[in-house]
Design a protein around this motif. Sequence first.
Motif, short mmCIF file in Angstrom:
data_model
loop_
_atom_site.label_atom_id
_atom_site.label_comp_id
_atom_site.label_asym_id
_atom_site.label_seq_id
_atom_site.Cartn_x
_atom_site.Cartn_y
_atom_site.Cartn_z
N VAL A 87 9.22 11.41 7.59
CA VAL A 87 7.45 10.92 7.92
C VAL A 87 8.06 9.64 9.30
O VAL A 87 8.89 8.93 8.81
N SER A 88 7.28 8.76 9.68
CA SER A 88 6.60 7.99 10.36
C SER A 88 6.66 6.77 9.07
O SER A 88 6.07 6.89 8.16
N GLN A 89 7.46 5.61 8.92
CA GLN A 89 7.52 4.51 7.70
C GLN A 89 7.15 3.90 8.02
O GLN A 89 7.47 2.85 9.81
N PRO A 90 7.24 2.52 7.55
CA PRO A 90 7.08 2.68 5.52
C PRO A 90 5.79 4.01 5.58
O PRO A 90 4.93 3.80 6.22
N TYR A 91 6.10 4.65 4.75
CA TYR A 91 5.10 5.91 4.26
C TYR A 91 5.20 5.33 3.12
O TYR A 91 6.14 5.42 1.32
N LEU A 92 3.74 5.64 2.48
CA LEU A 92 3.04 4.59 0.73
C LEU A 92 2.36 5.93 0.46
O LEU A 92 1.82 6.83 0.86
N ILE A 93 3.01 6.46 -0.96
CA ILE A 93 2.39 7.63 -1.53
C ILE A 93 1.36 6.46 -2.82
O ILE A 93 1.93 6.06 -3.66
N LYS A 94 -0.02 7.10 -2.65
CA LYS A 94 -0.75 6.71 -3.51
C LYS A 94 -0.99 6.61 -5.57
O LYS A 94 -0.05 7.57 -5.61
N MET A 95 -1.18 5.38 -5.60
CA MET A 95 -1.04 6.00 -7.54
C MET A 95 -2.08 6.64 -7.44
O MET A 95 -3.00 7.02 -7.46
N PRO A 96 -1.52 8.00 -8.09
CA PRO A 96 -2.47 8.46 -8.92
C PRO A 96 -3.19 8.03 -10.21
O PRO A 96 -3.09 7.46 -10.91
N VAL A 97 -5.13 8.27 -9.21
CA VAL A 97 -5.91 7.78 -10.25
C VAL A 97 -6.08 8.75 -11.24
O VAL A 97 -6.84 10.11 -11.21
N THR A 98 -5.60 8.68 -12.70
CA THR A 98 -6.14 9.85 -13.77
C THR A 98 -6.41 8.96 -15.09
O THR A 98 -5.47 8.31 -15.49
N GLU A 99 -7.57 9.52 -15.32
CA GLU A 99 -7.71 8.45 -17.17
C GLU A 99 -6.92 8.24 -18.23
O GLU A 99 -6.17 9.62 -18.13
N GLY A 100 -6.12 8.20 -18.59
CA GLY A 100 -5.26 7.71 -19.74
C GLY A 100 -4.24 8.09 -19.36
O GLY A 100 -3.12 7.55 -20.37
N VAL A 101 -3.44 7.12 -18.04
CA VAL A 101 -2.51 7.52 -17.68
C VAL A 101 -1.76 6.63 -16.97
O VAL A 101 -2.59 6.04 -16.03
N LYS A 102 -0.66 5.90 -17.27
CA LYS A 102 -0.23 4.59 -16.22
C LYS A 102 0.93 4.53 -16.37
O LYS A 102 1.84 5.02 -17.31
#
Length: 286
Positions: A87-102
């Motif tokens: 993939v073209s870089q820099p390639y960023l994978i967003k933080m998953p938004v899940t309640e109760g999970v950090k």
Amino acid sequence: MQLIQIFKQSVYSPDFYRELKDKPLKFSIKYFYLLAVVLSVIWALILTFTIVPIVNVFITQLGPMARDFYPAELVITVQNGQASANVSQPYLIKMPVTEGVKVPGTDEKQVENILAIDTVSPFDPKLIDEYKAAALLTKDYLVMRDDNVLKVQKLADFPNLTIDQDRFSTVVEQVQSIFNRFAPVFTVVVSLLIFLGMLVAASYKLLYLLLLALLIMLIGKIKKLDVNYKYAYRIGIHAMSLGLVLSPVLFLLHAVIPYLFTILLLVMAWANLKPAEQSLPLTSTA
């Protein structure tokens, strides 16, 4: 219960502390370890039933989250200690938004992406801050956050591998299956580790008391009482009772006060070391 009675007397009872001088050391050691075991069991249960549900929520949601989290187009290859991506870089994978999970070791204010891939730019660990990522994959290194510390792992330590969405999901499902199968064992192991950890921490305080007993002797000297080293050590075992109870509570509340345990012990020793009250003789009047 005798333990509760001795605990109350250990918090405040000058008469009890005077009587300690004539009691054997094993009386105080037995009380200390009985109190330590009870506290360790209580905290092991509290922490286990706090940690295990959090892990269970994370593992349960991990499977459905994995395929959505890992981009379908992304293929990461590690070959001979060097990483590449299609993939073209820099390639960023967003933080998953899940309640109760950090994600452990991250600060939500400084992390927006769970992974940044940049195998093109010259290696610079600080890129992890620029990309606001929990982890950074470069050509030769994997950089990960651990609270305020950056950990750098050489890719030369990794086997050759290729990761795509299907393989990632398969690994996650295998982890889920293993956890579900061994969840009861995991719960017992966590409880046992917490219990042993608390017990070892309490035992360490007996070693620490070898030094504090000298200060207790000094308190006795200031109060003009006959307090030898052996007696001072027994006094310290009981005077630390309140600290043993309060220290874990304050730690969990993030209310860490420097030297609180030592201060409490010395205050308890000072408050309880008193000379016996002498009754005045009765006088008769003619």
